[in-house]
Design an enzyme around this catalytic site. Structure first.
Site, PDB file in Angstrom:
ATOM      1  N   CYS A   1      11.275 -28.681  30.791  1.00  0.00           N
ATOM      2  CA  CYS A   1      11.072 -27.220  30.919  1.00  0.00           C
ATOM      3  C   CYS A   1      12.321 -26.459  30.493  1.00  0.00           C
ATOM      4  CB  CYS A   1      10.661 -26.819  32.339  1.00  0.00           C
ATOM      5  SG  CYS A   1       9.091 -27.487  32.830  1.00  0.00           S
TER       6      CYS A   1
ATOM      7  N   GLN B   1      17.887 -27.273  41.850  1.00  0.00           N
ATOM      8  CA  GLN B   1      18.535 -28.586  41.735  1.00  0.00           C
ATOM      9  C   GLN B   1      19.780 -28.706  42.605  1.00  0.00           C
ATOM     10  OE1 GLN B   1      17.202 -31.114  40.467  1.00  0.00           O
ATOM     11  NE2 GLN B   1      15.576 -30.149  39.289  1.00  0.00           N
TER      12      GLN B   1
ATOM     13  N   ASP C   1      19.261 -19.753  40.854  1.00  0.00           N
ATOM     14  CA  ASP C   1      18.173 -20.727  40.933  1.00  0.00           C
ATOM     15  C   ASP C   1      18.790 -22.006  41.498  1.00  0.00           C
ATOM     16  OD1 ASP C   1      16.508 -22.838  40.452  1.00  0.00           O
ATOM     17  OD2 ASP C   1      16.169 -22.395  38.338  1.00  0.00           O
TER      18      ASP C   1
ATOM     19  N   HIS D   1      16.013 -23.225  33.282  1.00  0.00           N
ATOM     20  CA  HIS D   1      14.638 -23.733  33.356  1.00  0.00           C
ATOM     21  C   HIS D   1      13.688 -22.617  32.924  1.00  0.00           C
ATOM     22  CE1 HIS D   1      10.968 -25.108  35.489  1.00  0.00           C
ATOM     23  NE2 HIS D   1      11.501 -26.315  35.461  1.00  0.00           N
TER      24      HIS D   1
ATOM     25  N   LYS E   1      11.675 -30.426  46.305  1.00  0.00           N
ATOM     26  CA  LYS E   1      12.836 -31.126  45.750  1.00  0.00           C
ATOM     27  C   LYS E   1      13.854 -31.454  46.844  1.00  0.00           C
ATOM     28  CE  LYS E   1      12.367 -28.805  41.272  1.00  0.00           C
ATOM     29  NZ  LYS E   1      11.862 -29.779  40.317  1.00  0.00           N
TER      30      LYS E   1
HETATM   31  N1  PMP Z   1      14.529 -24.312  38.365  1.00  0.00           N
HETATM   32  C1  PMP Z   1      14.990 -25.539  38.155  1.00  0.00           C
HETATM   33  C2  PMP Z   1      16.442 -25.720  37.798  1.00  0.00           C
HETATM   34  C3  PMP Z   1      14.148 -26.639  38.295  1.00  0.00           C
HETATM   35  O1  PMP Z   1      14.610 -27.871  38.086  1.00  0.00           O
HETATM   36  C4  PMP Z   1      12.788 -26.425  38.641  1.00  0.00           C
HETATM   37  C5  PMP Z   1      11.816 -27.583  38.776  1.00  0.00           C
HETATM   38  N2  PMP Z   1      11.958 -28.556  37.803  1.00  0.00           N
HETATM   39  C6  PMP Z   1      12.363 -25.121  38.857  1.00  0.00           C
HETATM   40  C7  PMP Z   1      13.253 -24.079  38.723  1.00  0.00           C
HETATM   41  C8  PMP Z   1      10.956 -24.800  39.235  1.00  0.00           C
HETATM   42  O2  PMP Z   1      10.637 -25.372  40.450  1.00  0.00           O
HETATM   43  P1  PMP Z   1       9.120 -25.424  40.945  1.00  0.00           P
HETATM   44  O3  PMP Z   1       8.320 -25.998  39.819  1.00  0.00           O
HETATM   45  O4  PMP Z   1       9.159 -26.322  42.143  1.00  0.00           O
HETATM   46  O5  PMP Z   1       8.723 -24.031  41.277  1.00  0.00           O
END
Ligand code: PMP
Length: 402
Positions: A360, A199, A196, A119, A222
């Protein structure tokens, strides 16, 4: 599992049609216990924490620090001091990247390894670190099956590798990375590993001691908690050795105009008034998930994901990225002859909420030679009926678009 009655979102709009919500990888709905915890806090306990001599402040502080203990239990952290509350996964990763920068931990030519399916929030903070330090960012390619290429990764690891930062589960592909060998091989060359878990947190148990990683980040929203909440877990000796990042109240031990000394963990990293109510609500969400249990959550979500994947794979001209097996709780599809945005728009008109776009993950899309995908992601409150409605709508939408 029938958790939907726990979520007022699905019953509050009686009489109006509610979309089938399959955008859970973007954010989740909130259970009643979380909503009640928020209301309860502001009705009965609201006060600032760690500062007041009065009973209300002590009650708020106790509730806030209990929330930290819940997060520590959730991750099986060795101590509550390793739990830093953040505004989300993005802030947690930036905290690590910035404190490493402030500590001058990276020299020109040092290397940071990420995965091609990372991401942006697990790429850009490292690029910024590289810009400031002269370090180099390298991305592990994916195999033809879109799996993390362990063999290539091993070749990329050298004594110059200082950090490996990878997702546990890719948010665009829904595939789990082989984090266990990723960690052990990084450690063999002396590199640190940040996971990270944005997910993963809602879908599989995370045990930081068993995993053996160095840092782990996830977002509250999430995993059924409010937005603006999240956790950074870091190994105590690493967090202790790194400098603070944001300055302000709470993170200090003493301040004079000549010199400031800093607070101990975890407060060193929590400048200013924390998201008190949000963190308490996050703990409520974590307890909710733990009370249902990951075995039950996983078997329910796996059954839904398999149904989704096999249904999508049966539709002509639909390519499931990463194949039709082995997805965690989400799957992305690509159609050579239909734009993902057109499909998403038609699905929306049929009351199916899915995500379209690059998620993203622009470097991943570039490597695949596509601009985006249509992503379906499930949560513990979804049902077989949701999946079947989404599949029927997708079939109809494709017939209209072709
Ligand atoms: N890492 C991953 C794998 C994600 O899916 C996301 C959110 N789509 C993020 C980081 C960032 O999370 P946040 O926008 O809640 O900070």
């Amino acid at each position: 599992m029938n958790a939907r009655p726990d979520f007022p979102f699905f019953s509050a709009r009686q009489g109006t049609s509610l979309p089938v919500y399959l955008d859970n990888a973007a954010t989740t709905q909130k259970p009643d216990c979380v909503l009640r915890a928020i209301e309860q806090f502001y009705k009965t306990t609201n006060a600032n924490v760690h500062r007041g001599a009065h009973a209300l402040s002590r009650a708020a502080t106790d509730a806030h620090e209990e929330a930290r203990a819940t997060a520590a239990t959730f991750l099986n952290a060795a101590s509550t001091e390793e739990i830093i509350f953040t505004s989300g996964c993005t802030e947690a990763i930036n905290l690590v990247a910035q404190t490493l920068t402030f500590a001058h931990s990276f020299q020109p030519g040092d290397e940071i390894i990420v995965s091609t399916d990372s991401h942006h929030s697990n790429i850009v903070p490292w690029q910024m670190l590289c810009e400031r330090s002269g370090a180099v960012l390298r991305a592990v390619p994916l195999t033809a099956e879109l799996q993390f290429d362990l063999a290539e990764y091993e070749k990329m690891l050298t004594e110059r590798t200082r950090l490996v930062a990878v997702p546990v589960i890719s948010n665009a592909l829904g595939l789990r990375l082989p984090v266990e060998p990723i960690i052990s091989r990084a450690h063999a060359v002396g590199a640190r590993v940040l996971l990270d878990a944005a997910q993963a947190a809602a879908h599989e148990p995370l045990d930081v001691q068993a995993l053996g990683c160095d840092f782990l980040a996830f977002s509250g929203h999430k995993i059924y908690a409010p937005t603006g909440t999240g956790v950074l877990w870091g190994r105590r000796e690493l967090l202790d050795a790194l400098p603070p990042w944001k300055g302000g109240g709470e993170m200090i031990s003493s301040v004079t105009f000549a010199r400031t000394t800093y607070n101990k963990l975890p407060f060193k990293y929590e400048a200013g008034t924390p998201n008190i109510c949000g963190n308490i609500a996050l703990a409520e969400a974590l307890r909710y998930v733990l009370s249902l249990g990951f075995p039950a959550i996983r078997s329910h979500e796996q059954a839904l994901t398999s149904r989704l994947c096999s249904g999508l794979a049966r539709l002509p001209g639909v390519e499931l990225l990463g194949g039709s097996d082995g997805h965690s709780s989400l799957v992305s599809i690509h159609l050579p002859d239909v734009h993902h945005y057109d499909l998403g728009t038609l699905l929306d008109q049929m009351s199916i909420a899915v995500r379209t776009g690059h998620h993203c993950c622009q470097p991943l899309m570039l490597s695949l030679g596509i601009t985006g995908t249509t992503r379906y992601s499930v949560a513990l409150y979804n049902s077989e009926e949701d999946i079947d409605r989404a599949l029927t709508a997708t079939e109809r939408a494709l017939a209209m678009l072709r």
